[in-house]
Write a protein that holds these residues in place. Structure first.
Motif, PDB file in Angstrom:
ATOM      1  N   GLY A  26       0.819  -1.210   0.000  1.00 62.57           N
ATOM      2  CA  GLY A  26       0.000   0.000   0.000  1.00 62.57           C
ATOM      3  C   GLY A  26       0.853   1.260   0.000  1.00 62.57           C
ATOM      4  N   GLU A  27       1.959   1.220   0.729  1.00 59.01           N
ATOM      5  CA  GLU A  27       2.874   2.362   0.731  1.00 59.01           C
ATOM      6  C   GLU A  27       3.451   2.596  -0.662  1.00 59.01           C
ATOM      7  N   VAL A  28       3.839   1.507  -1.322  1.00 61.39           N
ATOM      8  CA  VAL A  28       4.354   1.626  -2.688  1.00 61.39           C
ATOM      9  C   VAL A  28       3.275   2.215  -3.589  1.00 61.39           C
ATOM     10  N   HIS A  29       2.080   1.707  -3.471  1.00 61.04           N
ATOM     11  CA  HIS A  29       0.958   2.197  -4.284  1.00 61.04           C
ATOM     12  C   HIS A  29       0.745   3.693  -4.072  1.00 61.04           C
ATOM     13  N   ASP A  30       0.754   4.115  -2.812  1.00 63.02           N
ATOM     14  CA  ASP A  30       0.541   5.536  -2.516  1.00 63.02           C
ATOM     15  C   ASP A  30       1.634   6.405  -3.126  1.00 63.02           C
ATOM     16  N   ILE A  31       2.872   5.949  -3.025  1.00 61.80           N
ATOM     17  CA  ILE A  31       3.967   6.718  -3.618  1.00 61.80           C
ATOM     18  C   ILE A  31       3.789   6.812  -5.131  1.00 61.80           C
ATOM     19  N   VAL A  32       3.506   5.685  -5.759  1.00 68.77           N
ATOM     20  CA  VAL A  32       3.366   5.665  -7.220  1.00 68.77           C
ATOM     21  C   VAL A  32       2.218   6.566  -7.664  1.00 68.77           C
ATOM     22  N   GLU A  33       1.131   6.556  -6.930  1.00 65.83           N
ATOM     23  CA  GLU A  33      -0.028   7.358  -7.333  1.00 65.83           C
ATOM     24  C   GLU A  33       0.082   8.825  -6.959  1.00 65.83           C
ATOM     25  N   ASP A  34       0.718   9.119  -5.824  1.00 62.99           N
ATOM     26  CA  ASP A  34       0.629  10.482  -5.306  1.00 62.99           C
ATOM     27  C   ASP A  34       1.940  11.259  -5.235  1.00 62.99           C
ATOM     28  N   THR A  35       3.032  10.595  -4.919  1.00 63.98           N
ATOM     29  CA  THR A  35       4.244  11.352  -4.605  1.00 63.98           C
ATOM     30  C   THR A  35       5.493  10.801  -5.287  1.00 63.98           C
ATOM     31  N   ILE A  36       5.319  10.188  -6.433  1.00 65.14           N
ATOM     32  CA  ILE A  36       6.454   9.541  -7.105  1.00 65.14           C
ATOM     33  C   ILE A  36       7.615  10.509  -7.326  1.00 65.14           C
ATOM     34  N   TRP A  37       7.328  11.762  -7.608  1.00 58.02           N
ATOM     35  CA  TRP A  37       8.388  12.718  -7.937  1.00 58.02           C
ATOM     36  C   TRP A  37       9.208  13.117  -6.716  1.00 58.02           C
ATOM     37  N   THR A  38       8.647  12.968  -5.549  1.00 59.55           N
ATOM     38  CA  THR A  38       9.396  13.354  -4.354  1.00 59.55           C
ATOM     39  C   THR A  38       9.820  12.159  -3.496  1.00 59.55           C
ATOM     40  N   ASP A  39       9.057  11.072  -3.548  1.00 57.16           N
ATOM     41  CA  ASP A  39       9.320   9.944  -2.653  1.00 57.16           C
ATOM     42  C   ASP A  39       9.855   8.698  -3.360  1.00 57.16           C
ATOM     43  N   TYR A  40      10.228   8.820  -4.628  1.00 53.90           N
ATOM     44  CA  TYR A  40      10.708   7.649  -5.371  1.00 53.90           C
ATOM     45  C   TYR A  40      11.914   7.007  -4.697  1.00 53.90           C
ATOM     46  N   VAL A  41      12.677   7.788  -3.930  1.00 50.91           N
ATOM     47  CA  VAL A  41      13.870   7.248  -3.267  1.00 50.91           C
ATOM     48  C   VAL A  41      13.515   6.221  -2.194  1.00 50.91           C
ATOM     49  N   LYS A  42      12.266   6.210  -1.759  1.00 51.44           N
ATOM     50  CA  LYS A  42      11.818   5.247  -0.744  1.00 51.44           C
ATOM     51  C   LYS A  42      11.517   3.868  -1.338  1.00 51.44           C
ATOM     52  N   LEU A  43      11.357   3.808  -2.647  1.00 50.86           N
ATOM     53  CA  LEU A  43      10.932   2.562  -3.287  1.00 50.86           C
ATOM     54  C   LEU A  43      11.919   1.407  -3.140  1.00 50.86           C
ATOM     55  N   PRO A  44      13.221   1.611  -3.281  1.00 50.94           N
ATOM     56  CA  PRO A  44      14.130   0.465  -3.112  1.00 50.94           C
ATOM     57  C   PRO A  44      14.033  -0.166  -1.717  1.00 50.94           C
ATOM     58  N   LYS A  45      13.958   0.648  -0.674  1.00 52.08           N
ATOM     59  CA  LYS A  45      13.853   0.122   0.701  1.00 52.08           C
ATOM     60  C   LYS A  45      12.521  -0.599   0.884  1.00 52.08           C
ATOM     61  N   LEU A  46      11.447  -0.021   0.389  1.00 59.24           N
ATOM     62  CA  LEU A  46      10.145  -0.676   0.486  1.00 59.24           C
ATOM     63  C   LEU A  46      10.144  -2.000  -0.261  1.00 59.24           C
ATOM     64  N   SER A  47      10.779  -2.027  -1.412  1.00 54.11           N
ATOM     65  CA  SER A  47      10.870  -3.268  -2.180  1.00 54.11           C
ATOM     66  C   SER A  47      11.633  -4.331  -1.391  1.00 54.11           C
ATOM     67  N   GLU A  48      12.710  -3.940  -0.765  1.00 56.18           N
ATOM     68  CA  GLU A  48      13.481  -4.872   0.060  1.00 56.18           C
ATOM     69  C   GLU A  48      12.636  -5.375   1.237  1.00 56.18           C
ATOM     70  N   ASP A  49      11.908  -4.457   1.864  1.00 56.39           N
ATOM     71  CA  ASP A  49      11.053  -4.841   2.996  1.00 56.39           C
ATOM     72  C   ASP A  49       9.956  -5.815   2.555  1.00 56.39           C
ATOM     73  N   ILE A  50       9.379  -5.574   1.380  1.00 59.56           N
ATOM     74  CA  ILE A  50       8.352  -6.480   0.848  1.00 59.56           C
ATOM     75  C   ILE A  50       8.958  -7.856   0.597  1.00 59.56           C
ATOM     76  N   ASN A  51      10.137  -7.888   0.032  1.00 57.54           N
ATOM     77  CA  ASN A  51      10.800  -9.154  -0.245  1.00 57.54           C
ATOM     78  C   ASN A  51      11.029  -9.943   1.045  1.00 57.54           C
ATOM     79  N   ILE A  52      11.491  -9.282   2.073  1.00 55.63           N
ATOM     80  CA  ILE A  52      11.721  -9.933   3.371  1.00 55.63           C
ATOM     81  C   ILE A  52      10.403 -10.432   3.958  1.00 55.63           C
TER      82      ILE A  52
END
Length: 68
Positions: A26-52
């Motif tokens: 859901g956090e990834v979804h929110d970033i992609v829909e609403d704040t991709i231009w400012t919060d894209y740097v959070k995506l790698p960490k979120l992806s790692e957390d999802i994988n774990i």
């Protein structure tokens, strides 16, 4: 043999693991829909957390295959 009470507790644990994955997604979804231009740097960490978190779900299901 696992008792009904144990099964209920294991199902609660599995639901908790799945909820964590869903919240992260859901956090990834929110970033992609609403704040991709400012919060894209959070995506790698979120992806790692999802994988774990997904690994925890899969490991739990493999340990308790009757819950699938």
């Amino acid at each position: 043999m696992v008792t009904t009470d144990e099964q209920k507790e294991l199902k609660k644990q599995l639901a908790k693991f799945k909820r964590i994955v869903s919240e992260l997604a859901g956090e990834v979804h929110d970033i992609v829909e609403d704040t991709i231009w400012t919060d894209y740097v959070k995506l790698p960490k979120l992806s790692e957390d999802i994988n774990i978190a997904m690994k925890e779900v899969i490991d739990f299901q493999e340990k308790h295959p009757f819950l699938k």
